[in-house]
Structure formats: structure tokens, C-alpha cells
Design an enzyme around this catalytic site. Sequence first.
Site: not given
Ligand SMILES: NC(=O)C1=CN([C@@H]2O[C@H](COP(=O)(O)OP(=O)(O)OC[C@H]3O[C@@H](n4cnc5c(N)ncnc54)[C@H](OP(=O)(O)O)[C@@H]3O)[C@@H](O)[C@H]2O)C=CC1
Ligand SMILES: CC(=O)C(=O)O
Ligand SMILES: [Mg+2]
Length: 755
Positions: A94, A137, A286
Site C-alpha cells: 500500500k 486490513d 483478494n
Molecule cells: N477488491 C477490493 O478492493 C477489496 C477487496 N477486499 C476483500 O474482501 C474480503 C473481505 O475483507 P474485509 O471486509 O476487510 O474483511 P472482514 O474480515 O471484515 O470481513 C470478511 C467477511 O467475509 C466473510 N467470510 C469469510 N469467509 C467466508 C466464507 N467462506 N463464506 C462466506 N463469507 C465468508 C466473513 O464472515 P464471518 O464474519 O462470518 O467470518 C466476513 O463477513 C477480503 O477477501 C478482501 O481481500 C477488501 C477490501 C477491498
Molecule cells: C484491496 C484490499 O485492500 C484488500 O483486499 O484488502
Molecule cells: Mg485491504
Amino acid sequence: MDDTLRRAALEYHRSPRAGKMRIEPTKRMVNQRDLALAYSPGVAAPCEEIAADPDKAFDYTARGNLVAVVSNGTAVLGLGAIGPLAAKPVMEGKAVLFKKFADIDVFDLEVDTTDPDKFVEAVALLEPTFGGINLEDIKAPECFAIEAALKARMNIPVFHDDQHGTAIVVAAAVRNALVLQGKALAEARLVTSGAGAAALACVDLLVSMGLRQENVTLTDKDGVVHAGRAGMAPNMARYARQTDARSLPEVLPGANVFLGLSAPGVLRPEWLPLLAERPLIFALANPEPEIRPDVARAERPDAIVATGRSDFPNQVNNVLCFPYIFRGALDVGATTINEAMKVAAAEAIASLARLPAPESVAQAYGGRKLTFGPDYIIPTPFDPRLIAEIAPAVAQAAMDSGVARRSLDIDTYRQSLRRQNTRSAQLMMPVFEAARHSLTRVAYGEGEDERVLRAVQDALDEGIVRPVIVARRRVLKDRLPTLGLRFELDRDVEVVDPETDHELLRPLVEAYQAVAGRRGVPSAEIIRHVYRRPTVTAAMLLRTGHVDAALVGGNSEYWGQIEYVLRIIDRAPDAARVYALSGLILDAGALFITDTHMVPDPTAEQISEMAILAAAEVRRFGLTPRVALLSHSNFGASHSPSARKMRTALGLLRKAAPDLLVEGEMHADAALSQQVRERLVPDSRFDGPANLLVMPNLDAANIALTALSASSSSPTIGPLLMGLAKPIHVLAPNITARGLLNLTTILAAEVAQRG
Ligand SMILES: NC(=O)C1=CN([C@@H]2O[C@H](COP(=O)(O)OP(=O)(O)OC[C@H]3O[C@@H](n4cnc5c(N)ncnc54)[C@H](OP(=O)(O)O)[C@@H]3O)[C@@H](O)[C@H]2O)C=CC1
Ligand SMILES: CC(=O)C(=O)O
Ligand SMILES: [Mg+2]
């Protein structure tokens, strides 16, 4: 990830030195005096100033451009809670993106605690260090409380990128994709996979833009977020549905948008037929998405598919937002990043995708035509326009909403961002200044070429030209709309159309007859040249005073076009020959080389003349020329004819231009390193590296130029023709639209300076 990519990624991180960044000083530190200024006793002066007025920290320290990327490693990409140390490569990543895309300096801070209070305490105490805090993250739900507490305590922007950066980019992409699919946001039904930091923020922002809350269904690892489920945080509970459905496939039927921000492979291909017609499938986890885009597309050809990855179309990733929202916020000294700034960023990103991407971006994506459509709903991360569109929109919103500590003139700010954007732009800055408002009439020979047309648009936007293009109107009428260019023919741009503009061309034929006939061109060829050789047409427009300057060639062999130019445009009265100067923009700064294109074996007199002409060109870039006459011989070591020629040239130069900082004859290493040079001549006329290398012959100059350019991926400037009575340059076939804009600006500056 396949094995090859994995090995390449590990090697990338390991060598030539571990990690992806280091800290560089911005001030000189080579002698006792520098030490006295930078450190004790001099450093006490800025300390005292800041103690008296804390805002002075923005003047005397790096704080105003320094952001902390802070994580506790609890939700690292989709890898999960791998801890702060294992998260470090992502945070360094980042940091590099902040630097490369928005020139923001970053310390990555990996904090070893899962206790939100301790985390908040650790970060809040660092407020004096930073101009902004980018949280990264950190998993839900702790991330919500952490961000809220830090926002309340700190008087600088605090921004959880996974929530808001992602939401801004997703909002822009969803809005654009729904337009293409013919669906209104207010009617869309959306199902998520993931109900964490990213997913909840995306849904919140979409709801604020018109998505109906009752049309949202969240799912996570425990299935559907339904009413009565235990242990829901308030921002999740507000989306809890009254439903008996408990699993993702049960809630997919009829959904218009699938929004995955969860984990790899969660969306099975056999469920895709359940989605509504023309759906959006956003699989954004990701590094591995909820479903592979190629699989999704094969199953649902009517869908618009996006992922967070760079190896498929429609990369929806927060990198499109965080560098620029911080750039805008820092530049107006915003105390926070508020909703108005986020909405402004989302709108700027969405609108940018509707304009076709510039040529440099298309090239970076294998020549793909990047025009608004199902495979291009959002700009690409390497789009150089992002900074100049998003940061000013954010800065304006900050000023309008009363959170800016400084105000900026937004147009001037946007212009300066456009220019700072590339290294070549930095070098070009003084030239742009000189060319500004000059409204120079520049003729372009190849007026149907896409690169020329794009450069013309940019030059019009910069207010530096009144372009005259040699082109067929009927071709332009088709081409301009597909390129998305905004200028209007015959209002903003004069067209010289060889098919129709006989009134204008007839006198050119007569004038060409007078010069070319004398130089042996058969009369039968004269009319054909003026009508069919755009280089001749444009050069004749210059010769007859219809324009002030001209750019010709670019689609054909360089030397052939040069012949036409030399036939039509006279030499300057005091120039014995015409020479070419080329520039390279290296990490260490600009380096000019002459004569790269024209005189095969110049005499000592010609070497001296080209050095003087080239020095004048270098000054146009706001640089003091430091001229090195190059040779295989170092300061008299060899008596070969070419070494003697360069020594004679040095003598002539010292007489003709006594103030010029020139040394020779010498090897290239002595020219480029003060240390090497000092060992050979203790009293060199200039310090530091030479910025103008004068070569003994054309082979040496051209080979040095092409070798350096091939081995450094440095942008080049030129070739610039020197010694002609009127300003005209011949374009090399590999010229880019950016290179053309630069040459246009150089010509306009020259015309403005000549008066
Ligand atoms: N493309 C982009 O710009 C971005 C992508 N992301 C991606 O989004 C994802 C989540 O990130 P973030 O929100 O920060 O993380 P969090 O830990 O805050 O949230 C993760 C979420 O995904 C759920 N989850 C995890 N595993 C599974 C599964 N097998 N089936 C269904 N739901 C699942 C979790 O559920 P529970 O709470 O029940 O475990 C939770 O609700 C990551 O993969 C990250 O890389 C994030 C930010 C930017
Ligand atoms: C892109 C990003 O911030 C993530 O996947 O967590
Ligand atoms: Mg991130």
C-alpha cells in the site's frame, strides 16, 4: 496462485534488497555545513518555530505529506487473521502505491494487538508524526469502533480503506455497470457474500445513493444475515432480513447484483443461472475471488463481471481511490475525510470511465480499446488521469463542506497535478509555463493519427495552441466520436483537407513550385506533394506564414520526412548545418544528447555550433546546461583525429560562449560522475553530472540514445531539430501522444519566447 507467479513474487520481494521500499533524504548531506543545518545546531530553528506555532510543522517537516498505513493483521486481504508481521508485505505494498500513484510518503505500522483500545491508543499517540491515517486490513466488527474512536480523537484524516476506499470504487463501478445493463439502482436487488468491513461499507454507500435497504440481503460464513440472528453488530443488524432462507443459493434467485467481499470460491458456477437477467457479478475477494471471472462469464454471458485482480477486465480495487482521496485531503489540510469527499471521489471515478482511456493506458493493456462498456466499467489503476480528476474533486468537496484548513484554486491545482504526474511532465513544467496562453498556431501533418488527435485535445486543454491539422474531414467525423475527443472541427481546430480545401492549397502549390522546382523536384510531382504528402503540406503552411510552427511525420520513415523539411524550410541565417537534439528522462534527471539524427561526421566547428544551439534548448527547460564533449579519450590522453577534433571544438566553444559550463574531451563516466571527473581534472568547470552530452559523430550519439532508452524505459523528448529558420520537428515513428504534447509545448514555448 500458480507456482511460477509465486516464485516470481518471492523473488520480487527478496531482491535486489529485501522488501519494497526505503527512505530517501530530500536534502543534501555531504559536508560539515549540511550537517549543521540538518541537525545540531541548525535544526533548533524549525523546532522553535513549530513550538510557537504547530502549523509550521507543515512548512518545516514531512508531516503534511506523510500517511501511516496501520494494521493489526486481522483481515489481511482474504487471507484472514495472519497477524501483523505477515501483513507487512501488504502494508509495504500500500505504501508503494501511495508513493507511485500520488507521491505520498508512508510509514507502514504493524501493531501487535487485537485489543481495539490498545490499538486506538497506539495510533492516537502518533498524531504529531502524520498528516493522515489509513487503517488497513482490520477485521469487522472491531474496525468500526477503532475508526470511530480515532476519528473522534485525531484532528487529521482517519480512513479505513477496506471500508470506504472499497465502497467508493464499488459504488462507481455498480453505478456504471447498472447503466449498461439498463437497471436503476432503486430497483436493483443485491446479495452479498461477506458482511464484514468492506461489504457493510459498500452496502451503506449504495443505500445512500438510492439502493433500497429492503433489497439488500447479506450473507457471511454463517449464511444469511436474518432477523433474530445472535451477536450482530448494529450496522449489520439493520440489514437483517425476515426470511427462512439460510444459505447463499437460497437468496440468489432474482438478484441483479452479486457483491462478493468474502473468500475464494464461495460462489459456485451451478448457482449462476439463479441470478436475474443481465446481472452484475462482482467477485472482489483478494487474492482469489469468489468465482473466477472466466468461469462466471462462460456460465452467464449476459453478466458484467468484475474482480479485484489485475489480470482480468474490470479490476474493482480500492487502489483507484486511496492514493487520490488522501492527495486531495492533504493538499487542503483537511481535518477529516467526510461523506461529501467520498461521494465526490466516487463520482469522479465513475465519470472518468465514461471517457475513453488515453493511449498510454491502452498500450499498458496490450492495445485493448478501453471505452465504456461491459469490459470497461471503471478506469484502470495505471490511468494517469485519476490523480488530476479525483484529488481536485475531493479537495473541492473538503473546502465546500468546511473541513479544509487551506483553500486552493481548483483549476490551477488540477493543472499542476496533471503535470506532476509523470517524470517527463516534471521536466516539462517550465516549458508548459512558457507556452501557456501563447495560442501558437501549430500545424500537424498527420492530422488523422490518433496520437496527434489526442495530443491536440490535451494541448487545447492546456490552452497552448490553435491547432491546424492536415486531414480529411470525412475521416475525422468518424474518428473523433470513437476516440471520445471533445474539440470541434473548424471552431477549436482548423482543418486543412486536401480533398476539399483547394482555395487554401493552390497558393501552397505555387509557393512550393518556387522552392522545390529550384531544388530539382519535377513539376509533375509538385501538386502531388502538396496534396498527398502531409509533411509537405504542413511545412508549406509554415513556410507561407499560415502557422507559427509545425510537427510532421510520425507515420513514415524519419529521414524521408527530413528531406522534405530541409527542402522547404531554410536554415537559420547563422547556422552552418541542421542538427538534432534528443532528451532522456532518467531517474537521476534529464540527459540531452546531440547530434542524434542529422550530421554523420561533424567538424570541430559544427560540434561547437551544435553545442551552443543545444545549450539554448536545454535552458528552455529551466536547466543550466552542463556540457560534456565526449570522446574515447580523456582530457588529452589520445591524439587520434576524433579526440583532437573534440579538443579543437572545446577551444572554439570557450571562445564563442565563454560563460558556457563546458568540459572535454572525456569519457561518458567522467561526464556523468563528478567523482570520476575530479580525479582527472581537479578544476572542472561544472559540478555534478553533465546534462548535455555532445557526441563526436552521429553513430555515437544515436547508439548512446537508443541504448539508454532501451535499457531504462525512460521517456524520451525529441528529436528536436536545431538550426532551422522556423520551428518544425519531425516525429519519430514510435512517438506517443504524450511525446507529441511535449513537442507541441516546446514549439509553443519557442514561438512565445521569440515573440
Ligand atoms: N477488491 C477490493 O478492493 C477489496 C477487496 N477486499 C476483500 O474482501 C474480503 C473481505 O475483507 P474485509 O471486509 O476487510 O474483511 P472482514 O474480515 O471484515 O470481513 C470478511 C467477511 O467475509 C466473510 N467470510 C469469510 N469467509 C467466508 C466464507 N467462506 N463464506 C462466506 N463469507 C465468508 C466473513 O464472515 P464471518 O464474519 O462470518 O467470518 C466476513 O463477513 C477480503 O477477501 C478482501 O481481500 C477488501 C477490501 C477491498
Ligand atoms: C484491496 C484490499 O485492500 C484488500 O483486499 O484488502
Ligand atoms: Mg485491504
